[in-house]
Design a protein around this motif. Structure first.
Motif, PDB file in Angstrom:
ATOM      1  N   HIS A  24      -2.639   0.271  -1.082  1.00 60.12           N
ATOM      2  CA  HIS A  24      -3.997   0.517  -1.002  1.00 60.12           C
ATOM      3  C   HIS A  24      -4.890   1.215   0.291  1.00 60.12           C
ATOM      4  CE1 HIS A  24      -5.990  -0.742  -4.817  1.00 60.12           C
ATOM      5  NE2 HIS A  24      -4.942  -1.431  -4.910  1.00 60.12           N
ATOM      6  N   ILE A  25      -4.299   0.988   1.272  1.00 60.36           N
ATOM      7  CA  ILE A  25      -5.036   1.286   2.651  1.00 60.36           C
ATOM      8  C   ILE A  25      -4.277   2.628   3.225  1.00 60.36           C
ATOM      9  CG2 ILE A  25      -6.033  -0.959   3.323  1.00 60.36           C
ATOM     10  CD1 ILE A  25      -3.709  -1.051   5.397  1.00 60.36           C
ATOM     11  N   THR A  26      -3.082   3.065   2.599  1.00 61.27           N
ATOM     12  CA  THR A  26      -2.365   4.307   2.933  1.00 61.27           C
ATOM     13  C   THR A  26      -2.378   5.335   1.707  1.00 61.27           C
ATOM     14  OG1 THR A  26      -0.241   3.239   2.537  1.00 61.27           O
ATOM     15  CG2 THR A  26      -1.218   2.964   4.667  1.00 61.27           C
ATOM     16  N   HIS A  27      -2.800   5.139   0.635  1.00 60.83           N
ATOM     17  CA  HIS A  27      -2.696   6.029  -0.647  1.00 60.83           C
ATOM     18  C   HIS A  27      -3.779   5.963  -1.178  1.00 60.83           C
ATOM     19  CE1 HIS A  27       1.592   5.082   0.477  1.00 60.83           C
ATOM     20  NE2 HIS A  27       2.116   6.227  -0.298  1.00 60.83           N
ATOM     21  N   GLU A  28      -3.946   7.130  -1.993  1.00 61.26           N
ATOM     22  CA  GLU A  28      -5.159   7.376  -2.757  1.00 61.26           C
ATOM     23  C   GLU A  28      -4.731   7.533  -4.171  1.00 61.26           C
ATOM     24  OE1 GLU A  28      -7.542  10.480  -1.267  1.00 61.26           O
ATOM     25  OE2 GLU A  28      -5.774  11.944  -1.438  1.00 61.26           O
ATOM     26  N   GLY A  29      -5.847   7.258  -5.105  1.00 64.17           N
ATOM     27  CA  GLY A  29      -5.549   7.451  -6.419  1.00 64.17           C
ATOM     28  C   GLY A  29      -5.998   6.449  -7.201  1.00 64.17           C
ATOM     29  N   GLU A  30      -6.611   6.909  -8.634  1.00 65.41           N
ATOM     30  CA  GLU A  30      -7.174   6.101  -9.494  1.00 65.41           C
ATOM     31  C   GLU A  30      -6.052   5.213 -10.119  1.00 65.41           C
ATOM     32  OE1 GLU A  30     -10.506   4.967  -9.631  1.00 65.41           O
ATOM     33  OE2 GLU A  30     -10.773   6.665  -7.886  1.00 65.41           O
ATOM     34  N   ILE A  31      -5.161   5.688 -10.604  1.00 67.56           N
ATOM     35  CA  ILE A  31      -4.013   5.066 -11.322  1.00 67.56           C
ATOM     36  C   ILE A  31      -3.034   4.561 -10.237  1.00 67.56           C
ATOM     37  CG2 ILE A  31      -2.019   5.424 -12.815  1.00 67.56           C
ATOM     38  CD1 ILE A  31      -3.608   8.125 -13.784  1.00 67.56           C
ATOM     39  N   GLU A  32      -2.782   3.185 -10.334  1.00 72.35           N
ATOM     40  CA  GLU A  32      -2.096   2.353  -9.276  1.00 72.35           C
ATOM     41  C   GLU A  32      -0.701   2.960  -9.012  1.00 72.35           C
ATOM     42  OE1 GLU A  32      -2.353  -0.592  -6.544  1.00 72.35           O
ATOM     43  OE2 GLU A  32      -4.089  -0.097  -7.915  1.00 72.35           O
TER      44      GLU A  32
END
Length: 166
Positions: A67-75
């Motif tokens: 969560h603190i190093t990647h982005e995107g809505e789909i987990e």
């Protein structure tokens, strides 16, 4: 502002320091996260802050790390965000430097959760904690690089501040 500690943020960590080898860079970023949130426990205003481990991503990595190093809505389809990775030292630094006049701190509610938002305007960096029974959970952290997101945060902060000083 005499007597007020001026924040000096930690150095960024860049992939070119690792010969542009993503695997080596990723491992170093994870080791910093692990040192800051797994092997030692920071505290926010005297209350411990934990990082959510499960479900492990790829069977190896803490969920909060993603969560603190990647982005995107789909987990399961989040992609690396180099701006987040470069700032891997910021979440603990911000958490442990509260209170400070350079950090805007407020609460909001998302679903059933009460969240603590900690924002530094100069770095445009936000840390989000979720209240749990007897501790906080590091929820996410990221660079606020979109004007509409910044405006939304400032509107929410000002409304919180106004409501809590009336």
């Amino acid at each position: 502002m005499s007597g007020v500690k001026q924040l000096v943020f930690p150095e960024l960590i860049f992939m070119d320091e690792f010969g542009n080898d993503f695997t080596k860079y990723f491992q170093e970023v994870y080791e910093i996260f692990e040192k800051d949130f797994v092997k030692s426990i920071p505290s926010f205003c005297g209350v411990r802050v934990s990082a959510q481990k499960n479900p492990l991503v790829d069977g190896l990595y803490h969920k909060t790390f993603y969560h603190i190093t990647h982005e995107g809505e789909i987990e399961n389809s989040r992609t690396p965000d180099f701006r987040r990775m470069e700032r891997i030292r910021f979440p603990r630094f911000i958490i442990e430097n509260c209170p400070n006049s350079e950090l805007l701190v407020w609460k909001n509610t998302r679903g059933r959760d009460t969240r603590i938002l900690i924002f530094n305007e100069e770095e445009k960096y936000l840390v989000v904690l979720t209240e749990r029974d007897g501790f906080y959970l590091l929820w996410t952290a990221y660079v606020v690089d979109k004007t509409h997101t910044y405006n939304k945060l400032m509107k929410e902060y000002n409304a919180y501040k106004k409501a809590n000083t009336a």
